[in-house]
Design an enzyme around this catalytic site. Structure first.
Site, PDB file in Angstrom:
ATOM      1  N   GLU A   1      -5.323 -88.531   0.085  1.00 45.06           N
ATOM      2  CA  GLU A   1      -3.899 -88.433  -0.567  1.00 45.06           C
ATOM      3  C   GLU A   1      -3.178 -89.981  -0.233  1.00 45.06           C
ATOM      4  O   GLU A   1      -2.357 -90.082  -0.808  1.00 45.06           O
ATOM      5  CB  GLU A   1      -3.121 -87.383   0.251  1.00 45.06           C
ATOM      6  CG  GLU A   1      -3.539 -85.772  -0.611  1.00 45.06           C
ATOM      7  CD  GLU A   1      -3.232 -84.766   0.516  1.00 45.06           C
ATOM      8  OE1 GLU A   1      -2.388 -84.954   1.593  1.00 45.06           O
ATOM      9  OE2 GLU A   1      -3.941 -83.760   0.484  1.00 45.06           O
TER      10      GLU A   1
ATOM     11  N   PRO B   1       2.834 -79.850 -21.550  1.00 49.31           N
ATOM     12  CA  PRO B   1       2.085 -80.939 -21.228  1.00 49.31           C
ATOM     13  C   PRO B   1       1.109 -81.575 -22.520  1.00 49.31           C
ATOM     14  O   PRO B   1       1.207 -82.627 -22.668  1.00 49.31           O
ATOM     15  CB  PRO B   1       1.077 -80.361 -20.172  1.00 49.31           C
ATOM     16  CG  PRO B   1       1.109 -78.867 -20.245  1.00 49.31           C
ATOM     17  CD  PRO B   1       2.246 -78.697 -20.655  1.00 49.31           C
TER      18      PRO B   1
ATOM     19  N   TYR C   1      -0.888 -81.390   8.441  1.00 51.82           N
ATOM     20  CA  TYR C   1      -2.300 -80.978   8.470  1.00 51.82           C
ATOM     21  C   TYR C   1      -2.223 -80.517   9.999  1.00 51.82           C
ATOM     22  O   TYR C   1      -3.503 -79.784  10.381  1.00 51.82           O
ATOM     23  CB  TYR C   1      -3.297 -82.208   8.346  1.00 51.82           C
ATOM     24  CG  TYR C   1      -3.616 -82.213   6.851  1.00 51.82           C
ATOM     25  CD1 TYR C   1      -4.464 -81.250   6.145  1.00 51.82           C
ATOM     26  CD2 TYR C   1      -2.690 -83.210   5.795  1.00 51.82           C
ATOM     27  CE1 TYR C   1      -4.629 -81.461   4.834  1.00 51.82           C
ATOM     28  CE2 TYR C   1      -3.066 -83.407   4.609  1.00 51.82           C
ATOM     29  CZ  TYR C   1      -3.973 -82.411   3.948  1.00 51.82           C
ATOM     30  OH  TYR C   1      -4.177 -82.314   2.769  1.00 51.82           O
TER      31      TYR C   1
ATOM     32  N   ARG D   1       9.624 -76.894  -7.064  1.00 55.21           N
ATOM     33  CA  ARG D   1       8.755 -76.383  -8.418  1.00 55.21           C
ATOM     34  C   ARG D   1       8.191 -77.448  -9.289  1.00 55.21           C
ATOM     35  O   ARG D   1       8.784 -78.535  -9.492  1.00 55.21           O
ATOM     36  CB  ARG D   1       9.794 -75.397  -9.254  1.00 55.21           C
ATOM     37  CG  ARG D   1       9.134 -74.933 -10.411  1.00 55.21           C
ATOM     38  CD  ARG D   1       8.035 -73.665  -9.913  1.00 55.21           C
ATOM     39  NE  ARG D   1       7.981 -72.714 -11.084  1.00 55.21           N
ATOM     40  CZ  ARG D   1       7.078 -73.031 -12.108  1.00 55.21           C
ATOM     41  NH1 ARG D   1       6.192 -73.944 -12.138  1.00 55.21           N
ATOM     42  NH2 ARG D   1       6.783 -72.234 -13.242  1.00 55.21           N
TER      43      ARG D   1
END
Length: 403
Positions: A136, A280, A94, A205
Site C-alpha cells: 500500500e 466502469p 494494522y 462508499r
C-alpha cells in the site's frame, strides 16, 4: 517465520474452514466494541449483510493455506491494497486489527489455541501486515507521483447532476481547490465519504468512474436503491440522489482499483454488464474510442427495461457512428417497439449471440451482480475462453471464487 510455525498455521486450516465466519464475526464485534472510532472507516452495510465477515474469513483461510508461499496471493494483496488506499488505511490501523484478531483467535478457539499456535499466528499476522502495508505504501507513492495526484481525502464540488435513466443519475465532481485531477485508469473507482445522521457515523462508499479519463473532473453514475430496510450502501446512494445538490462539497480519495483495461491493448474487447454494472465499462468504452481502437468492440448489456437503461442514447450513437462497435441489449420484458429496435428478450445470455469475436486474444470484462458475473464467467469458460482473458469486478467485498 520458522518451519514449525508454518506447520502450526497449516494445522489450523480445518478449523478455519469450519469456524472462519464465526471467528471473523467475533473479531469485528470485539474490535468495534473496543475501538468504535473504526466504524467510521469500515462499511457498516457490508457488516450488516455479513459480506465483510465472509470475505475476511476467506482471506484468512487463503493466507493460512498458502503460508509456505504467501507471494502467490499477490493479486489478492493488490486488489485489497487498492481498496485500502481508497479508504486511506494506514499502517497504524494494522496494529489495532492485529491485536483484536489474535485475541479473537484465543477467545473463539479456546483450548485448541495453544500458546504455540497463538505465537505462530502473531508472527504470521505481522508478516501479512508488513506485506500489505508495504504494498500500500507503493500505491500511495504511485498516487503522489502522478500529475495532479494526491492521497487522503480531498474536497470536491458537485458541478452537475444529470439523470441517465429512471434509477441512475450521474454526478460530475470537480476539485474544490479549482485544480486538476489525475486521469484515472478506465475501470477504476472513487471512494466518497459522507456523514450519515441515521448512524451518527462517517461512511465511505466506492463508485465506479463512468467518464473517460481527463484532467478536469470525475463522473460517477449512481443507482437509486429501493426498499424499506436499506443497508448503509443504499442509504449513501440515496443520500447522493436526494440530499446532494450542485455546488455541494464531497470528500473523495484518488482513483483506485485494478479492474482496468490492459495498457495499450489492441486486442478485441467484449464488455458485458448487468444493470448499474455498466458504469466502469462506460469508461472503458469511451477510452477505447478516444484512442481510436481499431479491433472489434462488443457491448453486451442486460437490464429490466428501457426506462432503467442508462446511457442508451449515447450507446446507440456510438454504435451507429463507429463501425467496429456492436451492441447487444437484453430487457427482461420487451415491448413490440423494443423488438423492432433489435432488443432481445430475457436475461442476458451470451449463447444467443452469434457475432462474438473469434479472435482467441479477445479480452472479456464483466461487471454486475454476483450471480450475473458467475453465469457469464461460466458461460465464457464453457465456450473455451481462457480464464486469463476474463476479468470481472464484484461490487463490495469480493466473495466470488472463480479460479
Amino acid at each position: 517465520m520458522t518451519d514449525e510455525q508454518k506447520k502450526l498455521i497449516t494445522a489450523t486450516v480445518p478449523i478455519l474452514k469450519e469456524n472462519g465466519v464465526l471467528l471473523t464475526t467475533h473479531f469485528y464485534k470485539r474490535m468495534f466494541t473496543h475501538n468504535p472510532e473504526l466504524k467510521n472507516i469500515f462499511n457498516m452495510g457490508n457488516q450488516q449483510s455479513g459480506k465483510q465477515q465472509t470475505a475476511l474469513a476467506m482471506a484468512v483461510l487463503a493466507y493460512a493455506e498458502n503460508i509456505a508461499n504467501p507471494m502467490v496471493l499477490l493479486p489478492v494483496v493488490d486488489r485489497i491494497g487498492h481498496k485500502h488506499t481508497s479508504l486511506d488505511i494506514r499502517p497504524e490501523h494494522y496494529i489495532i486489527v492485529g491485536n483484536h484478531l489474535i485475541e479473537s483467535i484465543k477467545e473463539v478457539l479456546g483450548d485448541p489455541a495453544t500458546p504455540a499456535i497463538i505465537d505462530a499466528w502473531g508472527v504470521a499476522y505481522q508478516q501479512l501486515a508488513e506485506l500489505m502495508s508495504g504494498h500500500e505504501a507503493k500505491l500511495y507513492e504511485q498516487q503522489t507521483s502522478k500529475t495532479y495526484g494526491w492521497t487522503g481525502w480531498r474536497p470536491f464540488i458537485l458541478g452537475k447532476k444529470e439523470a441517465e435513466s429512471a434509477e441512475i443519475t450521474s454526478f460530475y465532481l470537480y476539485p474544490g481547490d479549482g485544480g486538476k485531477v489525475t486521469p484515472h485508469l478506465p475501470g477504476q473507482y472513487l471512494s466518497i465519504r459522507t456523514f450519515l445522521k441515521s448512524l451518527n457515523l462517517k461512511q465511505a462508499r466506492q463508485y465506479s468512474i463512468s467518464s473517460a479519463p481527463n484532467e478536469d473532473y470525475y463522473r460517477i453514475s449512481v443507482k437509486r436503491e429501493k426498499g424499506v430496510n436499506l443497508d448503509t450502501n443504499g442509504l449513501i446512494s440515496n443520500y447522493l440522489h436526494d440530499a446532494v445538490n450542485e455546488g455541494d462539497v464531497l470528500d473523495l480519495t484518488a482513483p483506485a482499483g485494478n479492474f482496468v483495461l490492459t495498457e495499450n491493448t489492441t486486442a478485441p474487447i467484449v464488455l458485458i454488464s448487468g444493470g448499474v454494472g455498466l458504469t466502469p465499462l462506460m469508461s472503458m468504452l469511451q477510452s477505447l474510442i478516444a484512442k481510436d481502437h481499431e479491433n472489434p468492440i462488443t457491448w453486451i448489456h442486460g437490464c429490466r427495461n428501457k426506462s432503467v437503461h442508462a446511457f442508451k442514447d449515447h450507446l446507440d450513437y456510438i454504435t451507429t457512428t463507429k463501425s467496429n462497435v456492436k451492441q447487444h441489449t437484453f430487457y427482461n420484458v420487451i415491448t413490440p417497439e423494443d423488438k423492432e429496435n433489435g432488443i432481445l428478450e430475457g436475461y442476458l445470455d451470451i449463447n444467443t449471440i452469434p457475432e462474438l469475436p473469434k479472435d482467441p486474444d479477445t479480452n472479456y470484462f464483466i461487471c454486475g451482480p454476483s450471480a450475473f458475473i458467475t453465469r457469464q464467467y461460466q458461460d465464457l469458460q464453457a465456450k473455451g475462453i481462457d480464464k486469463k482473458l476474463i476479468f470481472f469486478e464484484e461490487f463490495g467485498p469480493q466473495v466470488l471464487q472463480m479460479n
